[in-house]
Design a protein around this motif. Sequence first.
Motif, PDB file in Angstrom:
ATOM      1  N   GLN A 103      -2.454   2.595  -1.747  1.00 49.42           N
ATOM      2  CA  GLN A 103      -1.026   2.605  -1.407  1.00 49.42           C
ATOM      3  C   GLN A 103      -0.669   3.842  -0.600  1.00 49.42           C
ATOM      4  O   GLN A 103       0.096   3.765   0.364  1.00 49.42           O
ATOM      5  CB  GLN A 103      -0.176   2.536  -2.670  1.00 49.42           C
ATOM      6  N   GLU A 162      -1.969   3.328   2.862  1.00 45.19           N
ATOM      7  CA  GLU A 162      -1.190   2.331   3.598  1.00 45.19           C
ATOM      8  C   GLU A 162       0.182   2.867   3.974  1.00 45.19           C
ATOM      9  O   GLU A 162       0.699   2.586   5.053  1.00 45.19           O
ATOM     10  CB  GLU A 162      -1.060   1.031   2.805  1.00 45.19           C
ATOM     11  N   LEU A 196      -0.239   4.836   7.005  1.00 46.59           N
ATOM     12  CA  LEU A 196      -0.351   3.959   8.178  1.00 46.59           C
ATOM     13  C   LEU A 196       1.031   3.480   8.635  1.00 46.59           C
ATOM     14  O   LEU A 196       1.298   3.377   9.839  1.00 46.59           O
ATOM     15  CB  LEU A 196      -1.253   2.763   7.870  1.00 46.59           C
ATOM     16  N   ALA A 197       1.893   3.198   7.670  1.00 46.21           N
ATOM     17  CA  ALA A 197       3.261   2.781   8.013  1.00 46.21           C
ATOM     18  C   ALA A 197       3.987   3.906   8.753  1.00 46.21           C
ATOM     19  O   ALA A 197       4.639   3.666   9.782  1.00 46.21           O
ATOM     20  CB  ALA A 197       4.031   2.380   6.756  1.00 46.21           C
ATOM     21  N   VAL A 245       4.138  -3.373  12.861  1.00 48.29           N
ATOM     22  CA  VAL A 245       2.996  -2.906  12.075  1.00 48.29           C
ATOM     23  C   VAL A 245       3.489  -2.009  10.938  1.00 48.29           C
ATOM     24  O   VAL A 245       3.047  -2.144   9.786  1.00 48.29           O
ATOM     25  CB  VAL A 245       1.982  -2.159  12.980  1.00 48.29           C
ATOM     26  N   HIS A 260       2.998  -2.775   6.793  1.00 45.94           N
ATOM     27  CA  HIS A 260       2.385  -1.831   5.850  1.00 45.94           C
ATOM     28  C   HIS A 260       3.386  -1.444   4.759  1.00 45.94           C
ATOM     29  O   HIS A 260       3.051  -1.438   3.567  1.00 45.94           O
ATOM     30  CB  HIS A 260       1.909  -0.569   6.579  1.00 45.94           C
ATOM     31  N   ARG A 298       4.007  -4.094   2.069  1.00 41.61           N
ATOM     32  CA  ARG A 298       2.924  -4.215   1.088  1.00 41.61           C
ATOM     33  C   ARG A 298       3.004  -3.087   0.055  1.00 41.61           C
ATOM     34  O   ARG A 298       2.825  -3.314  -1.134  1.00 41.61           O
ATOM     35  CB  ARG A 298       1.562  -4.225   1.787  1.00 41.61           C
ATOM     36  N   THR A 331       9.551   4.136   0.000  1.00 37.01           N
ATOM     37  CA  THR A 331       9.201   3.027   0.888  1.00 37.01           C
ATOM     38  C   THR A 331      10.437   2.348   1.449  1.00 37.01           C
ATOM     39  O   THR A 331      10.450   1.935   2.620  1.00 37.01           O
ATOM     40  CB  THR A 331       8.298   2.024   0.156  1.00 37.01           C
TER      41      THR A 331
END
Length: 169
Positions: A5, A8, A11-12, A23, A27, A30, A47
């Motif tokens: 997590q 990821e 990456l976000a 993209v 990310h 998720r 998030t």
Amino acid sequence: MPAVQFAEFGLALGARRQGRLDVAEAHARRVLAANQAIGYQPGIALTLAELGFVHELRGQADAALAVHLEGHAAARETRDVRALALALEGLAGAHALAGRHRLAAELLGTAAQARRSVSAPLPPGERGDVDRITRTVRLALGERACAAAFERGARRRPDVLPEAATRPV
């Protein structure tokens, strides 16, 4: 699982900063789902802020506002002043996008004061969103009016939103 997590989410962040909003959203969604599955409020708040910024950068003020309001609620549950500040910064971006510049400046003032209260200023590498939103409101309001609104906001509690901040844009 937490390492996945964390990666990821990174990456976000990177994708959003590169302008690859689809993209970034994939990310972030998720990571959000994983955090929601275990009820991890700090991860949910963080998030949701990221997703709100994605919507703001797409020009989707209503969607950004809805996500940032949800993020502020999650941040309140954490009682983490830094999480509240991030949610307020996101709300400022949504309101600035909608043309509510005075309110945006007030929210930035509340967020800045919240960060000062826990000696947690944003490091230079993480100031991109706040600097972008601040430039927008300064340009719209002028330096004096922006500073006055910022100071009004600095007198507010970060866990209590002004009613105007919760209204749809």
